[in-house]
Design a protein around this motif. Structure first.
Motif, PDB file in Angstrom:
ATOM      1  N   PHE A 102       0.824  -1.214   0.000  1.00 35.56           N
ATOM      2  CA  PHE A 102       0.000   0.000   0.000  1.00 35.56           C
ATOM      3  C   PHE A 102       0.862   1.270   0.000  1.00 35.56           C
ATOM      4  CE2 PHE A 102      -2.079   3.441   2.394  1.00 35.56           C
ATOM      5  CZ  PHE A 102      -3.149   3.681   1.548  1.00 35.56           C
ATOM      6  N   PHE A 103       1.818   1.344   0.901  1.00 34.82           N
ATOM      7  CA  PHE A 103       2.596   2.583   1.040  1.00 34.82           C
ATOM      8  C   PHE A 103       3.596   2.781  -0.103  1.00 34.82           C
ATOM      9  CE2 PHE A 103       1.253   2.177   5.552  1.00 34.82           C
ATOM     10  CZ  PHE A 103       0.578   3.391   5.626  1.00 34.82           C
ATOM     11  N   SER A 104       3.882   1.715  -0.842  1.00 35.89           N
ATOM     12  CA  SER A 104       4.696   1.897  -2.053  1.00 35.89           C
ATOM     13  C   SER A 104       3.818   2.347  -3.217  1.00 35.89           C
ATOM     14  CB  SER A 104       5.403   0.591  -2.425  1.00 35.89           C
ATOM     15  OG  SER A 104       6.263   0.181  -1.389  1.00 35.89           O
ATOM     16  N   LEU A 105       2.592   1.819  -3.264  1.00 40.88           N
ATOM     17  CA  LEU A 105       1.689   2.142  -4.363  1.00 40.88           C
ATOM     18  C   LEU A 105       1.165   3.567  -4.327  1.00 40.88           C
ATOM     19  CD1 LEU A 105      -0.537  -1.018  -5.056  1.00 40.88           C
ATOM     20  CD2 LEU A 105       0.836   0.254  -6.701  1.00 40.88           C
ATOM     21  N   ILE A 106       1.063   4.168  -3.136  1.00 41.38           N
ATOM     22  CA  ILE A 106       0.515   5.536  -3.104  1.00 41.38           C
ATOM     23  C   ILE A 106       1.466   6.535  -3.751  1.00 41.38           C
ATOM     24  CG2 ILE A 106      -0.922   5.129  -1.070  1.00 41.38           C
ATOM     25  CD1 ILE A 106       1.131   6.643   0.601  1.00 41.38           C
ATOM     26  N   GLY A 107       2.636   6.066  -4.147  1.00 43.99           N
ATOM     27  CA  GLY A 107       3.548   6.909  -4.903  1.00 43.99           C
ATOM     28  C   GLY A 107       3.001   7.296  -6.271  1.00 43.99           C
ATOM     29  N   VAL A 108       1.928   6.611  -6.735  1.00 44.38           N
ATOM     30  CA  VAL A 108       1.317   6.972  -8.023  1.00 44.38           C
ATOM     31  C   VAL A 108       0.725   8.379  -7.968  1.00 44.38           C
ATOM     32  CG1 VAL A 108       0.784   4.574  -8.585  1.00 44.38           C
ATOM     33  CG2 VAL A 108      -0.955   5.978  -7.469  1.00 44.38           C
ATOM     34  N   TYR A 109       0.480   8.894  -6.773  1.00 45.32           N
ATOM     35  CA  TYR A 109      -0.129  10.217  -6.630  1.00 45.32           C
ATOM     36  C   TYR A 109       0.910  11.342  -6.549  1.00 45.32           C
ATOM     37  CZ  TYR A 109      -4.381   7.585  -5.605  1.00 45.32           C
ATOM     38  OH  TYR A 109      -5.457   6.741  -5.679  1.00 45.32           O
ATOM     39  N   GLY A 110       2.182  11.013  -6.750  1.00 46.47           N
ATOM     40  CA  GLY A 110       3.197  12.056  -6.769  1.00 46.47           C
ATOM     41  C   GLY A 110       4.235  11.917  -5.673  1.00 46.47           C
ATOM     42  N   GLN A 111       5.272  12.762  -5.756  1.00 47.40           N
ATOM     43  CA  GLN A 111       6.403  12.685  -4.834  1.00 47.40           C
ATOM     44  C   GLN A 111       6.018  12.944  -3.388  1.00 47.40           C
ATOM     45  OE1 GLN A 111       9.644  11.784  -5.296  1.00 47.40           O
ATOM     46  NE2 GLN A 111       8.949  11.151  -7.312  1.00 47.40           N
ATOM     47  N   GLU A 379      -1.646  13.059 -11.016  1.00 47.29           N
ATOM     48  CA  GLU A 379      -2.784  12.186 -10.818  1.00 47.29           C
ATOM     49  C   GLU A 379      -3.698  12.725  -9.721  1.00 47.29           C
ATOM     50  OE1 GLU A 379      -3.450   9.909 -12.744  1.00 47.29           O
ATOM     51  OE2 GLU A 379      -1.604   9.153 -13.653  1.00 47.29           O
ATOM     52  N   LYS A 380      -5.005  12.647  -9.987  1.00 49.62           N
ATOM     53  CA  LYS A 380      -5.962  13.091  -8.978  1.00 49.62           C
ATOM     54  C   LYS A 380      -6.107  12.017  -7.901  1.00 49.62           C
ATOM     55  CE  LYS A 380      -8.613  16.098 -12.033  1.00 49.62           C
ATOM     56  NZ  LYS A 380      -9.938  16.395 -12.637  1.00 49.62           N
ATOM     57  N   LEU A 381      -6.457  12.471  -6.703  1.00 49.14           N
ATOM     58  CA  LEU A 381      -6.571  11.543  -5.580  1.00 49.14           C
ATOM     59  C   LEU A 381      -7.917  10.817  -5.634  1.00 49.14           C
ATOM     60  CD1 LEU A 381      -5.056  13.631  -2.640  1.00 49.14           C
ATOM     61  CD2 LEU A 381      -3.998  11.779  -3.928  1.00 49.14           C
ATOM     62  N   ASN A 388      -6.104   1.133 -11.108  1.00 52.22           N
ATOM     63  CA  ASN A 388      -5.558   0.933 -12.455  1.00 52.22           C
ATOM     64  C   ASN A 388      -4.076   0.573 -12.442  1.00 52.22           C
ATOM     65  OD1 ASN A 388      -8.035   1.508 -13.555  1.00 52.22           O
ATOM     66  ND2 ASN A 388      -7.547   3.637 -14.046  1.00 52.22           N
ATOM     67  N   ASN A 389      -3.390   0.882 -11.336  1.00 49.51           N
ATOM     68  CA  ASN A 389      -1.957   0.574 -11.225  1.00 49.51           C
ATOM     69  C   ASN A 389      -1.692  -0.784 -10.590  1.00 49.51           C
ATOM     70  OD1 ASN A 389       0.215   2.828 -11.945  1.00 49.51           O
ATOM     71  ND2 ASN A 389      -1.693   3.853 -11.380  1.00 49.51           N
ATOM     72  N   ILE A 390      -2.742  -1.488 -10.225  1.00 49.23           N
ATOM     73  CA  ILE A 390      -2.559  -2.842  -9.671  1.00 49.23           C
ATOM     74  C   ILE A 390      -2.461  -3.813 -10.837  1.00 49.23           C
ATOM     75  CG2 ILE A 390      -3.483  -4.611  -8.124  1.00 49.23           C
ATOM     76  CD1 ILE A 390      -4.897  -2.404  -6.589  1.00 49.23           C
ATOM     77  N   SER A 391      -1.328  -3.795 -11.467  1.00 47.52           N
ATOM     78  CA  SER A 391      -1.078  -4.620 -12.647  1.00 47.52           C
ATOM     79  C   SER A 391       0.416  -4.709 -12.865  1.00 47.52           C
ATOM     80  CB  SER A 391      -1.759  -3.988 -13.865  1.00 47.52           C
ATOM     81  OG  SER A 391      -1.222  -4.518 -15.055  1.00 47.52           O
ATOM     82  N   LEU A 392       0.879  -5.853 -13.390  1.00 49.51           N
ATOM     83  CA  LEU A 392       2.310  -6.025 -13.631  1.00 49.51           C
ATOM     84  C   LEU A 392       2.826  -5.093 -14.725  1.00 49.51           C
ATOM     85  CD1 LEU A 392       2.828  -9.901 -13.354  1.00 49.51           C
ATOM     86  CD2 LEU A 392       3.557  -8.123 -11.748  1.00 49.51           C
ATOM     87  N   SER A 393       1.906  -4.514 -15.497  1.00 50.22           N
ATOM     88  CA  SER A 393       2.331  -3.551 -16.510  1.00 50.22           C
ATOM     89  C   SER A 393       2.654  -2.187 -15.904  1.00 50.22           C
ATOM     90  CB  SER A 393       1.240  -3.388 -17.566  1.00 50.22           C
ATOM     91  OG  SER A 393       0.048  -2.893 -16.973  1.00 50.22           O
ATOM     92  N   SER A 394       2.288  -1.977 -14.623  1.00 50.48           N
ATOM     93  CA  SER A 394       2.546  -0.712 -13.934  1.00 50.48           C
ATOM     94  C   SER A 394       3.907  -0.758 -13.242  1.00 50.48           C
ATOM     95  CB  SER A 394       1.445  -0.434 -12.903  1.00 50.48           C
ATOM     96  OG  SER A 394       1.836   0.594 -12.023  1.00 50.48           O
ATOM     97  N   SER A 395       4.736   0.224 -13.513  1.00 51.70           N
ATOM     98  CA  SER A 395       6.059   0.297 -12.867  1.00 51.70           C
ATOM     99  C   SER A 395       5.910   0.514 -11.364  1.00 51.70           C
ATOM    100  CB  SER A 395       6.900   1.406 -13.490  1.00 51.70           C
ATOM    101  OG  SER A 395       6.257   2.659 -13.351  1.00 51.70           O
ATOM    102  N   HIS A 396       4.854   1.225 -10.940  1.00 47.79           N
ATOM    103  CA  HIS A 396       4.616   1.450  -9.510  1.00 47.79           C
ATOM    104  C   HIS A 396       4.286   0.135  -8.803  1.00 47.79           C
ATOM    105  CE1 HIS A 396       4.649   5.861  -9.618  1.00 47.79           C
ATOM    106  NE2 HIS A 396       3.999   5.779 -10.755  1.00 47.79           N
TER     107      HIS A 396
END
Length: 754
Positions: A102-111, A379-381, A388-396
């Motif tokens: 979870f805490f690694s994935l929330i990086g999709v929302y920015g730095q 990206e909006k919160l 959409n980022n829960i996929s192996l195609s997502s670098s995040h």
């Protein structure tokens, strides 16, 4: 090197200012607690303060406040759960998996949220085995949470008292970066320059400027008091930032054929004179940047009018003595360079003028721009982005799996009692700090972390061995904290070195005489964490930079085409939308910087992952030249002059056809005959050649008038320069198309031989 200016740049920067604030916010409670003899019992209070402080990323006040509030909530939840399940190994492993993902994935929302996520994992590491919490869990949580809230209160007070401080420092840093950029450009005019090295430096500096401009845009354009232009300070800051972007473009327009220039004037001192004058301008820009960081009004250091007059005098003397029909075109190029230098000087003088506006004048200042168009995309919160980022195609998502795997391995490794590790949470903290989405950054931080830890540990050991006066130790502790937080963003080795020193000194104050154990554990844990992080980053679902190259090249090629179209429109239609142009200029520069940044990271990857390295490097170099030459052409789009002698329509069709061919090839399609025919058009610029021949004849007949007006340039020189720039753009776009043809031929498998 001007060491005084370098020291001022560092001391007045946002990083030192922020570091002092964090240090004071952390240390002052420690002094109070130590006074009452309860520092050891309440050690989690300053720890919570420092963790929340590290989540404070530059940006608009509301976003910073919301991020800090969210960080406090996350830290409290993580600390509570970690404390409750620490005695149940199965639940701890489940906790690492859930929190790690979870805490690694929330990086999709920015730095900003990426920083909150990383620090939340550090909090988990601190509380995972109860080493620092003691027996009373809820008391420890209250102390830790209070320390977190304490920094939020400090933040609210400081930003209320100094609402423009961060914006001023960031805008000042923009000017400092531009000064460094100009110094690199100046080196093209020194004797025997290393052109390849300088080009690499220019492209790297462009990446740094782009990143800083993006951060500053968010801070300035989304700070309500600045955008609404309600005060003198806000209006001045807005204009100073917009002026910095215009100055950046003017510095980019100084692109020339430097090798030809060096060959043409190698026997004279004029290029050295230009080099020296550009360095004077760089010092003036540095002076503006430092003044903005301090918050004072800047005053010129040099008499630029006199210095520019001397430079022009050298040119005119050389021109009158050595210009012939054979070298006329060389002197035209040199005259154009001096004209650009003159414009840069005027821009700097204009910036000083804006900087020194009195209150009455400043109230009338306005940008006239729709600032929303210049904002960076983010990206909006909402949950959809995360889903959409829960996929192996997502670098995040792949990064989240890597960091979770590394934390699990680190935790399982720390359970082996035979190693005798005393501070096992350091392994997890170090893994979190080292492991980044890009392999190249992980590799670099891994080495810097190891070297910094060893160097810092040795220095700290020596300090504790030889220094026994607590007052001096406390002073060293304070300075180490300030230096650590100051260097954390830009110079990781030094940040780790000073961090190690202040950690050693902190533990010594809490538990004197235990330095040997700390020394062994700190180095051993760092080595273990480094090995784990490196292995996981290489083995577990790595995302190699070469996989991003194609998309970034497509974006850069497309944005360069749009940028060129916006500039050439003035020559075609006579109209020029300055706001539309600035948006397209911004997009082209950002795309180029993203591509360059990706290429630089690829260089640090394993050799077998540096796919088509040379071809990508050629594409980056040609993209840089297209952007720079287009910026040079734009200076003629902004004035009121007409250039009917230039066959703009044919040049536009010819160059755009080459650019479109590059985009077609990048998209995997075949080039049409129509595009090939367009790129072979021959512009009707014969009148320019006729005028040039006439001028050469006049010079041959000794009809050389000694005109010395640095603010004016002949119409013929302008026409020749426009023609040369268009020719350069075409040549580079053609070269880039050939680079992509090579790229595609290497990508396509060779058919089997019959």
């Amino acid at each position: 090197m001007n060491y005084s200016a370098e020291l001022k740049k560092f001391v007045t920067s946002q990083y030192v200012y922020s570091a002092i604030r964090i240090t004071l916010a952390t240390v002052l409670p420690c002094l109070v607690l130590a006074h009452f003899g309860i520092l050891k019992e309440y050690f989690l209070f300053p720890l919570g303060t420092s963790f929340v402080a590290l989540c404070d990323q530059p940006g608009p006040f509301i976003r910073r406040r919301n991020a800090l509030t969210f960080a406090i909530f996350c830290f409290a939840v993580v600390a509570l759960i970690a404390s409750l399940v620490m005695n149940f190994k199965v639940l701890v492993i489940l906790e690492i998996i859930i929190f790690g993902m979870f805490f690694s994935l929330i990086g999709v929302y920015g730095q900003r949220l990426a920083a909150v996520g990383s620090l939340s994992l550090v909090v988990m590491a601190i509380f995972i085995d109860g080493h620092l919490t003691g027996g009373n869990i809820f008391k420890s949580l209250m102390i830790f949470s209070s320390g977190c809230i304490w920094f939020l209160m400090i933040f609210l007070v400081v930003t209320t008292i100094q609402p423009y401080k961060l914006a001023g420092q960031m805008i000042g840093e923009n000017y400092l970066q531009l000064a460094e950029f100009l110094k690199i450009k100046a080196n093209y005019y020194q004797k025997n320059p290393d052109f390849d090295r300088l080009t690499t430096q220019v492209i790297a500096k462009q990446v740094g400027i782009k990143n800083l401009q993006e951060e500053t845009r968010e801070t300035v354009f989304k700070t309500r008091t600045i955008v609404n232009e309600s005060t003198t300070t806000s209006r001045l800051l807005m204009l100073m930032f917009l002026n910095s972007m215009d100055l950046h473009e003017k510095l980019m327009t100084s692109e020339s054929d430097y090798q030809k220039l060096q060959q043409s004037f190698e026997d004279s001192m004029i290029l050295v004179n230009i080099h020296d004058y550009l360095n004077l301008l760089a010092e003036e820009i540095t002076n503006i940047g430092i003044s903005l960081q301090i918050g004072t009004r800047a005053k010129p250091i040099f008499d630029l009018e006199l210095e520019l007059k001397n430079l022009n005098h050298h040119y005119y003397e050389l021109r009158n003595k050595q210009m012939t029909p054979g070298n006329l075109e060389n002197f035209m190029v040199l005259r154009q360079i001096l004209m650009r230098i003159n414009e840069i000087t005027k821009e700097i003088n204009e910036i000083y003028k804006v900087f020194s506006q009195d209150v009455k004048l400043a109230k009338s200042l306005s940008t006239g721009l729709d600032l929303k168009k210049f904002m960076p995309n983010e990206e909006k919160l909402n949950f959809k982005v995360l889903r959409n980022n829960i996929s192996l195609s997502s670098s995040h998502f792949r990064h989240a799996i890597r960091i979770t795997t590394a934390l699990l391995v680190g935790y399982l490794f720390s359970m082996f009692d035979f190693l005798g590790l005393g501070h096992t949470y350091w392994i997890l903290i170090t893994i979190t700090a080292i492991l980044k989405p890009a392999y190249s950054i992980t590799k670099k931080r891994n080495l810097l972390r190891l070297y910094g830890t060893i160097a810092g540990a040795v220095i700290a050991y020596a300090i504790l061995h030889f220094v026994h006066f607590n007052g001096l130790l406390f002073t060293i502790l304070l300075l180490s904290m300030i230096m650590c937080f100051s260097f954390l963003k830009g110079r990781y080795f030094w940040a780790v070195l000073f961090m190690t020193i202040y950690v050693f000194l902190s533990f010594n104050f809490l538990n004197p005489g235990n330095v040997d154990v700390i020394f062994k554990d700190r180095i051993l844990d760092t080595i273990i964490a480094g090995v784990i992080a490196f292995a996981v980053s290489y083995i577990v679902l790595p995302v190699w930079e070469h996989t991003q190259n194609l998309d970034l090249m497509k974006k850069s090629a497309a944005d360069n085409l749009i940028y060129f179209e916006s500039v050439i429109s003035k020559f075609l239609h006579g109209d020029f939308d300055i706001e539309d142009y600035k948006v397209k200029r911004k997009n082209a520069i950002i795309s180029l910087a993203n591509l360059s940044d990706n290429f630089q990271r690829m260089i640090s990857e394993p050799k077998n992952q540096q796919k088509k390295l040379e071809v990508v490097h050629q594409f980056v170099a040609t993209s840089h030249l297209i952007t720079a030459y287009t910026a040079s052409l734009s200076q003629y789009s902004k004035n009121n002059e007409k250039y009917p002698e230039v066959d703009a329509e044919s040049w536009s069709r010819k160059i755009e056809a080459e650019m479109q061919q590059t985009s077609v090839l990048l998209n995997g399609n075949e080039i049409t005959e129509a595009l090939k025919m367009e790129s072979r058009l021959e512009p009707e610029d014969s009148s320019i050649e006729d005028m040039l021949m006439k001028r050469k004849t006049e010079i041959g007949e000794n009809d050389l008038v000694d005109r010395r007006d640095p603010d004016k340039i002949s119409h013929l020189t302008e026409l020749k320069n426009i023609h040369d720039i268009l020719e350069l753009i075409y040549d580079v776009t053609k070269e880039q198309r050939k680079v992509i043809e090579k790229y595609r031929s290497e990508a396509e498998p060779t058919p089997p031989q019959s």
